[in-house]
Design a protein around this motif. Structure first.
Motif, PDB file in Angstrom:
ATOM      1  N   GLU A 131     -42.105  86.864 -29.778  1.00 32.25           N
ATOM      2  CA  GLU A 131     -41.012  86.911 -30.764  1.00 32.25           C
ATOM      3  C   GLU A 131     -39.776  87.524 -30.137  1.00 32.25           C
ATOM      4  OE1 GLU A 131     -42.460  89.126 -34.076  1.00 32.25           O
ATOM      5  OE2 GLU A 131     -44.104  87.745 -34.451  1.00 32.25           O
ATOM      6  N   GLY A 132     -38.633  87.191 -30.738  1.00 30.36           N
ATOM      7  CA  GLY A 132     -37.379  87.797 -30.322  1.00 30.36           C
ATOM      8  C   GLY A 132     -37.103  87.552 -28.857  1.00 30.36           C
ATOM      9  N   GLY A 133     -36.419  88.504 -28.252  1.00 27.45           N
ATOM     10  CA  GLY A 133     -36.167  88.440 -26.830  1.00 27.45           C
ATOM     11  C   GLY A 133     -34.695  88.431 -26.498  1.00 27.45           C
ATOM     12  N   SER A 134     -34.424  88.612 -25.209  1.00 27.38           N
ATOM     13  CA  SER A 134     -33.048  88.603 -24.725  1.00 27.38           C
ATOM     14  C   SER A 134     -33.030  88.378 -23.223  1.00 27.38           C
ATOM     15  CB  SER A 134     -32.356  89.927 -25.058  1.00 27.38           C
ATOM     16  OG  SER A 134     -32.999  90.990 -24.379  1.00 27.38           O
ATOM     17  N   GLN A 135     -31.856  88.045 -22.721  1.00 26.73           N
ATOM     18  CA  GLN A 135     -31.657  87.880 -21.283  1.00 26.73           C
ATOM     19  C   GLN A 135     -31.617  89.271 -20.653  1.00 26.73           C
ATOM     20  OE1 GLN A 135     -31.637  84.934 -19.897  1.00 26.73           O
ATOM     21  NE2 GLN A 135     -30.972  85.388 -17.821  1.00 26.73           N
ATOM     22  N   VAL A 136     -32.415  89.486 -19.602  1.00 23.94           N
ATOM     23  CA  VAL A 136     -32.531  90.784 -18.949  1.00 23.94           C
ATOM     24  C   VAL A 136     -32.093  90.636 -17.491  1.00 23.94           C
ATOM     25  CG1 VAL A 136     -34.190  92.535 -18.224  1.00 23.94           C
ATOM     26  CG2 VAL A 136     -34.393  91.518 -20.472  1.00 23.94           C
ATOM     27  N   THR A 137     -31.291  91.577 -17.009  1.00 22.19           N
ATOM     28  CA  THR A 137     -30.805  91.510 -15.626  1.00 22.19           C
ATOM     29  C   THR A 137     -31.420  92.576 -14.717  1.00 22.19           C
ATOM     30  OG1 THR A 137     -28.912  92.886 -16.186  1.00 22.19           O
ATOM     31  CG2 THR A 137     -28.609  90.494 -16.332  1.00 22.19           C
ATOM     32  N   THR A 138     -32.036  93.612 -15.293  1.00 25.95           N
ATOM     33  CA  THR A 138     -32.646  94.661 -14.480  1.00 25.95           C
ATOM     34  C   THR A 138     -34.076  94.940 -14.924  1.00 25.95           C
ATOM     35  OG1 THR A 138     -31.851  96.436 -15.899  1.00 25.95           O
ATOM     36  CG2 THR A 138     -30.448  95.829 -14.012  1.00 25.95           C
ATOM     37  N   LEU A 139     -34.831  95.467 -13.998  1.00 25.14           N
ATOM     38  CA  LEU A 139     -36.224  95.827 -14.269  1.00 25.14           C
ATOM     39  C   LEU A 139     -36.445  97.246 -13.770  1.00 25.14           C
ATOM     40  CD1 LEU A 139     -38.953  94.545 -15.234  1.00 25.14           C
ATOM     41  CD2 LEU A 139     -39.417  94.077 -12.836  1.00 25.14           C
ATOM     42  N   GLY A 140     -36.792  98.162 -14.673  1.00 31.96           N
ATOM     43  CA  GLY A 140     -37.118  99.536 -14.292  1.00 31.96           C
ATOM     44  C   GLY A 140     -38.602  99.623 -13.963  1.00 31.96           C
ATOM     45  N   VAL A 141     -38.932 100.209 -12.804  1.00 30.80           N
ATOM     46  CA  VAL A 141     -40.321 100.278 -12.347  1.00 30.80           C
ATOM     47  C   VAL A 141     -40.722 101.726 -12.129  1.00 30.80           C
ATOM     48  CG1 VAL A 141     -41.968  99.546 -10.568  1.00 30.80           C
ATOM     49  CG2 VAL A 141     -40.007  98.084 -11.135  1.00 30.80           C
ATOM     50  N   LEU A 142     -41.831 102.106 -12.744  1.00 29.58           N
ATOM     51  CA  LEU A 142     -42.446 103.423 -12.534  1.00 29.58           C
ATOM     52  C   LEU A 142     -43.881 103.200 -12.083  1.00 29.58           C
ATOM     53  CD1 LEU A 142     -41.115 104.998 -15.782  1.00 29.58           C
ATOM     54  CD2 LEU A 142     -40.799 106.047 -13.557  1.00 29.58           C
ATOM     55  N   PHE A 143     -44.305 103.911 -11.055  1.00 26.60           N
ATOM     56  CA  PHE A 143     -45.695 103.845 -10.631  1.00 26.60           C
ATOM     57  C   PHE A 143     -46.550 104.672 -11.576  1.00 26.60           C
ATOM     58  CE2 PHE A 143     -43.638 102.457  -6.783  1.00 26.60           C
ATOM     59  CZ  PHE A 143     -44.532 101.524  -6.277  1.00 26.60           C
ATOM     60  N   THR A 144     -47.852 104.485 -11.477  1.00 25.75           N
ATOM     61  CA  THR A 144     -48.821 105.199 -12.296  1.00 25.75           C
ATOM     62  C   THR A 144     -49.566 106.203 -11.427  1.00 25.75           C
ATOM     63  OG1 THR A 144     -49.095 103.156 -13.532  1.00 25.75           O
ATOM     64  CG2 THR A 144     -50.726 104.866 -13.913  1.00 25.75           C
ATOM     65  N   ASP A 145     -49.818 107.396 -11.975  1.00 24.67           N
ATOM     66  CA  ASP A 145     -50.590 108.378 -11.212  1.00 24.67           C
ATOM     67  C   ASP A 145     -52.079 108.222 -11.518  1.00 24.67           C
ATOM     68  OD1 ASP A 145     -51.112 109.683 -13.654  1.00 24.67           O
ATOM     69  OD2 ASP A 145     -49.688 111.299 -13.259  1.00 24.67           O
ATOM     70  N   LYS A 146     -52.884 109.071 -10.928  1.00 28.84           N
ATOM     71  CA  LYS A 146     -54.346 109.000 -11.058  1.00 28.84           C
ATOM     72  C   LYS A 146     -54.812 109.107 -12.512  1.00 28.84           C
ATOM     73  CE  LYS A 146     -58.469 111.035  -8.994  1.00 28.84           C
ATOM     74  NZ  LYS A 146     -58.972 111.974  -8.005  1.00 28.84           N
ATOM     75  N   LYS A 147     -54.069 109.849 -13.322  1.00 28.06           N
ATOM     76  CA  LYS A 147     -54.457 110.067 -14.723  1.00 28.06           C
ATOM     77  C   LYS A 147     -53.927 108.983 -15.664  1.00 28.06           C
ATOM     78  CE  LYS A 147     -54.803 115.027 -14.199  1.00 28.06           C
ATOM     79  NZ  LYS A 147     -54.354 116.342 -14.655  1.00 28.06           N
ATOM     80  N   GLY A 148     -53.188 107.996 -15.115  1.00 29.46           N
ATOM     81  CA  GLY A 148     -52.667 106.918 -15.950  1.00 29.46           C
ATOM     82  C   GLY A 148     -51.286 107.192 -16.521  1.00 29.46           C
ATOM     83  N   ASN A 149     -50.652 108.267 -16.067  1.00 29.38           N
ATOM     84  CA  ASN A 149     -49.300 108.600 -16.524  1.00 29.38           C
ATOM     85  C   ASN A 149     -48.275 108.033 -15.557  1.00 29.38           C
ATOM     86  OD1 ASN A 149     -50.307 110.255 -18.678  1.00 29.38           O
ATOM     87  ND2 ASN A 149     -50.741 111.819 -17.154  1.00 29.38           N
ATOM     88  N   ALA A 150     -47.063 107.868 -16.040  1.00 26.91           N
ATOM     89  CA  ALA A 150     -45.984 107.385 -15.195  1.00 26.91           C
ATOM     90  C   ALA A 150     -45.550 108.483 -14.226  1.00 26.91           C
ATOM     91  CB  ALA A 150     -44.805 106.948 -16.052  1.00 26.91           C
ATOM     92  N   THR A 151     -45.206 108.082 -13.006  1.00 30.20           N
ATOM     93  CA  THR A 151     -44.667 109.038 -12.041  1.00 30.20           C
ATOM     94  C   THR A 151     -43.227 109.360 -12.446  1.00 30.20           C
ATOM     95  OG1 THR A 151     -43.999 107.234 -10.584  1.00 30.20           O
ATOM     96  CG2 THR A 151     -46.136 108.266 -10.142  1.00 30.20           C
ATOM     97  N   ALA A 152     -42.667 110.370 -11.857  1.00 32.01           N
ATOM     98  CA  ALA A 152     -41.382 110.916 -12.305  1.00 32.01           C
ATOM     99  C   ALA A 152     -40.162 110.040 -12.026  1.00 32.01           C
ATOM    100  CB  ALA A 152     -41.169 112.294 -11.674  1.00 32.01           C
TER     101      ALA A 152
END
Length: 185
Positions: A131-152
């Motif tokens: 559903e919905g949506g839009s044109q996107v020009t950037t992608l933010g990437v965060l790695f995952t740590d051992k506990k499944g949380n996003a890195t800083a």
């Protein structure tokens, strides 16, 4: 009788000497094995978590499947790193939540990247079911740590071709060891 005693003493002496030699060799072997394992332990680099600081990220379009992108993470550090789970992706600067993870793409084990090695994640940008949506020009990437949380630290990537349409069906796979497996989903 004297020769029997003499022979017995020599036999006992030889047996005792052989036992001493075997024990000494076993002790030397044990000590050498301990030294070798200690040397190996000091030479082995600890494995760290893959992050934006030790990994180069690129995103590219693919011809098949349609509406997909390929995210590539290459270990640029001096130590091996673990690419845990899947990346947290933010499609566009004003995205409210990360893309969902494709649970069916979970690998059998965590990927360990030696320096110079790469991991891949397939990104499905949209589906007619979404559903919905839009044109996107950037992608933010965060790695995952051992506990499944996003890195800083988030890494922002410009999408190729000036961007891509994303809707609510957008998803990302878990890290895979090759591009073909990342694009199956």
């Amino acid at each position: 009788m004297r020769s029997t005693r003499s022979t017995t003493r020599r036999l006992v002496s030889r047996t005792a000497a052989a036992s001493v030699v075997v024990a000494a060799l076993a002790l030397v072997g044990f000590q050498a094995a301990g030294a070798a394992s200690a040397a190996t332990a000091t030479k082995a680099s600890p494995v760290v978590t893959c992050t934006a600081a030790n990994t180069k990220l690129t995103v590219s379009t693919v011809s098949r499947p349609i509406n997909h992108l390929l995210l590539k993470a290459t270990n640029t550090g001096a130590k091996p790193c673990y690419a845990y789970s899947a990346p947290f992706l933010r499609a566009g600067a004003d995205a409210q939540a990360p893309l969902r993870w494709v649970e069916e793409s979970t690998p059998q084990s965590v990927l360990m990247l030696e320096p110079g090695q790469s991991a891949y994640a397939g990104i499905s940008a949209y589906s007619p079911d979404g559903e919905g949506g839009s044109q996107v020009t950037t992608l933010g990437v965060l790695f995952t740590d051992k506990k499944g949380n996003a890195t800083a630290t988030e890494k922002s990537l410009k999408l190729p071709g000036g961007g891509l349409f994303f809707n609510s069906a957008a998803a990302v796979t878990y890290w895979q060891d090759n591009a073909a497996d990342a694009l199956v989903w």
